[in-house]
Design a protein around this motif. Sequence first.
Motif, PDB file in Angstrom:
ATOM      1  N   SER A  20       0.813  -1.218   0.000  1.00 44.50           N
ATOM      2  CA  SER A  20       0.000   0.000   0.000  1.00 44.50           C
ATOM      3  C   SER A  20       0.836   1.253   0.000  1.00 44.50           C
ATOM      4  N   LEU A  21       2.080   1.130   0.427  1.00 47.20           N
ATOM      5  CA  LEU A  21       2.942   2.310   0.476  1.00 47.20           C
ATOM      6  C   LEU A  21       3.271   2.834  -0.917  1.00 47.20           C
ATOM      7  N   PHE A  22       3.292   1.910  -1.888  1.00 45.26           N
ATOM      8  CA  PHE A  22       3.769   2.324  -3.202  1.00 45.26           C
ATOM      9  C   PHE A  22       2.864   3.333  -3.885  1.00 45.26           C
ATOM     10  N   PRO A  23       1.570   3.072  -3.946  1.00 46.21           N
ATOM     11  CA  PRO A  23       0.722   4.114  -4.542  1.00 46.21           C
ATOM     12  C   PRO A  23       0.808   5.425  -3.758  1.00 46.21           C
ATOM     13  N   LEU A  24       0.909   5.317  -2.437  1.00 45.52           N
ATOM     14  CA  LEU A  24       1.019   6.520  -1.624  1.00 45.52           C
ATOM     15  C   LEU A  24       2.301   7.268  -1.940  1.00 45.52           C
ATOM     16  N   GLY A  25       3.319   6.510  -2.285  1.00 45.67           N
ATOM     17  CA  GLY A  25       4.597   7.147  -2.573  1.00 45.67           C
ATOM     18  C   GLY A  25       4.694   7.696  -3.988  1.00 45.67           C
ATOM     19  N   VAL A  26       4.146   6.955  -4.966  1.00 44.24           N
ATOM     20  CA  VAL A  26       4.376   7.373  -6.356  1.00 44.24           C
ATOM     21  C   VAL A  26       3.152   8.015  -6.997  1.00 44.24           C
ATOM     22  N   GLY A  27       2.008   8.010  -6.302  1.00 43.07           N
ATOM     23  CA  GLY A  27       0.849   8.661  -6.892  1.00 43.07           C
ATOM     24  C   GLY A  27      -0.138   7.649  -7.434  1.00 43.07           C
ATOM     25  N   PRO A  28      -1.403   8.037  -7.564  1.00 42.75           N
ATOM     26  CA  PRO A  28      -2.469   7.086  -7.892  1.00 42.75           C
ATOM     27  C   PRO A  28      -2.750   6.916  -9.375  1.00 42.75           C
ATOM     28  N   GLU A  29      -1.897   7.419 -10.223  1.00 38.43           N
ATOM     29  CA  GLU A  29      -2.158   7.349 -11.658  1.00 38.43           C
ATOM     30  C   GLU A  29      -2.311   5.900 -12.108  1.00 38.43           C
ATOM     31  N   PRO A  30      -3.476   5.526 -12.665  1.00 40.49           N
ATOM     32  CA  PRO A  30      -3.807   4.113 -12.866  1.00 40.49           C
ATOM     33  C   PRO A  30      -2.845   3.373 -13.801  1.00 40.49           C
TER      34      PRO A  30
END
Lengths: 61, 231, 269
Positions: free
Chosen positions: B44-54
Motif C-alpha cells: 500500500s505504500l507504493f501508490p502513496l509514494g508514487v501517486g495514484p495514476e492508474p
Amino acid sequence: MNWGSASEFFHMGGKGLFVWGSYAVSMLVMVAEPLLARRRHQQALRQAALFNDEGRKPRFS
Amino acid sequence: MTQSAARASFAAVFGSVLVRDLTLAWRRRTDALLPLAFFVVAISLFPLGVGPEPGMLRDMAPGVVWVCALLASMLSVGSLFAADLADGSLEQMLLAPQSAIALTLAKCAAHWILSGVPLIATAPLIGLLFGMSGPALLALVAGLLLGTPILSLLGALGAALTLGLRSSGMLLILIVLPLAIPTLIFGAGAVGTIDAGMSASGHFSLLGALLISTAMGAPWAIAAALRISTE
Amino acid sequence: MTSPSATPNTAAAAGKGGRLRFFNFAAPMRFYAITGWLVPLCWVVAIGFAIAGLYVGFFVAPTDATQGESYRIIYIHVPAAWMSMMLYLVMAFWAGIGWAFNARMASIVARAIAPTGAMFAFLALWTGAFWGKPTWGTWWVWDARLTTTLILLFLYLGYIALVNAIDDQRRSDQAGALLALVGSINVPIIYFSVQWWNTLHQGATISMTAAPKMANTMLTGMLLMTVACWAYAFATVFMRARAITIERESRNAWVGKLVSQPAQGGQKT
C-alpha cells in the motif's frame, strides 16, 4: 603519438572529466586497498608481539 | 537400516516437524499472520509514494507485489530454526542424513504454508487494487505459486547460515536477496509479458526449472548449513 | 627464516601420515615465507604492466570514431569487471577446498580475496557509469552486464558480512564457503535472467557489449591492463592473507620467533 600537447591530453576531446574521474578513483582505490592491507598486517604483528611478550608460552614450542 | 525403516523415519520426521510447526503457528495465529500484514502494508505504500495514476500503478503492480512478497518471506523465515535450536531437538535431527533432509523439507513446507500461501491468496485482491487485468492476475498468481516455494527454500538456507547470530535478520536479507533475483525477474516478467498480450510460457518454464533445481539442491545445502551452524 | 623441516608444526603434520605432506606447502609458515618475496614481485609486475598498458592505451591506440576519447575508460573498466567475476569463482574454489580438506590456508586465502573482488566490482560500476554518461547520456544503464556486476557486488558484500558476523573461526570459514559456492552456482543463472530481463524491456537497447570495434592496439592495451590487474590482485590478496595468517597463528612458535626477531627480519610487509 595521439596528443599535440599536454593540455590536449588532459582535455581528452572534452571528455576529460569522465576519463580522469574514472582513472583518479581507480588509482585512489588501488592505492588505499594495499595500504589498508599493510596496516592490518602491521597491527597483527604488533598484537602477536604483545602476546608473546606477555610471557605466555606459545602453544607449540 | 532397511529401506522401509529408512523411509519410515524420513516420513516420521517430516510429518512430525510439519505438524508441530503448524500447530505452534496455530496457537499464535496473530504472529503467523504478521508476514501477510507486512505484505499488505508495504504494498500500500507504493501508490502513496508514487501517486495514484492508474496506468503507472498497473505497470508497477507485478514488480511491487513480487518485491513485497520477497521481503515478507525473508522477514518471516529468520526464526525458522530458532525454536528447535533452543530446545536441543535440532542437533538430534541432524544426526541422521535422512532426518536432516526431512527436517529441512518440513520446515520449508511449513514456512510456505504459513507465509507463501496467504500471499498467493491475497495477491488477486492486491492486483485489483492496482487495476490489473484478469489474465495478468492469473499470471501473477501462477508465478507466485511457483516462486514462493523457491523463496521459502532460499530463505531457509539464509536462516540456517545465520542461525544464532546478532542482527541475523538484516544479514539474512542481504545474503538471500541476490539469490532470489532470477525468481523475481521471471515471476514479475511473466505478468508483464501477459499484459503485453504475449505468451509467458517461457517465463513459467524457467520458473518451474528454478523451482525443481532449488528443491533438489537446497535441502542438502540447508542441512549442511545447519550442521555448520550447530557444530 | 629457519629451515622448514626443523620446526614442530611441520614435523607434527608430517608425522600424522603421508597424506598431510601434500598440504605441507600450504602450511601457514611456508605460505608466509614464500609470499614474503612473492608480493614485491607481483607489485613490480603489476606496475610494469600497468605503465605499459596505459601507455599503449593512451598514446598508441587511436581515438574511437564514434565515442571519441571517452572510450579510453575501457582500459580499466573491462579488466575490473573481468577480475570481479573471476575473483568470485577463485574465492569460492579456495573456500570450498578449505571446507572439504580442512585446509587452513585455503580458507584464509578465500577470505583475503573477498574485499579485493568487491573493490573491482565497485570500480567496474564506477567506471561503467563514467563511461555511460558521455556515451549514452545517463550515469546508470540497466545493461545486463552492469546489472550482473551490481548483483555480484551484493554477493561479495553478503559474503563479507556473513564471515565477519560469525565469531567462531571454523564456523565462519565453513559458512562462508557454503555461501560462496551457492553464490557461484547462481552467478550464471543470475546473468542469464538479467539478460532475459534486459532484452524484454524496450528502451534498454543500450548495451555495454556494443564496445568500439577493437583496433589491435586497443586490444593490446586492454590485455596488458588485465595482466596488471591480475598481478595487483595477487599482491593485495597475498598481503591480506599474510595479515590474516599472523592474526590466526599468533600463538604458534614460528610467529613468536618472527615477531621477536630484531628489526631486520620482523617488520617486512
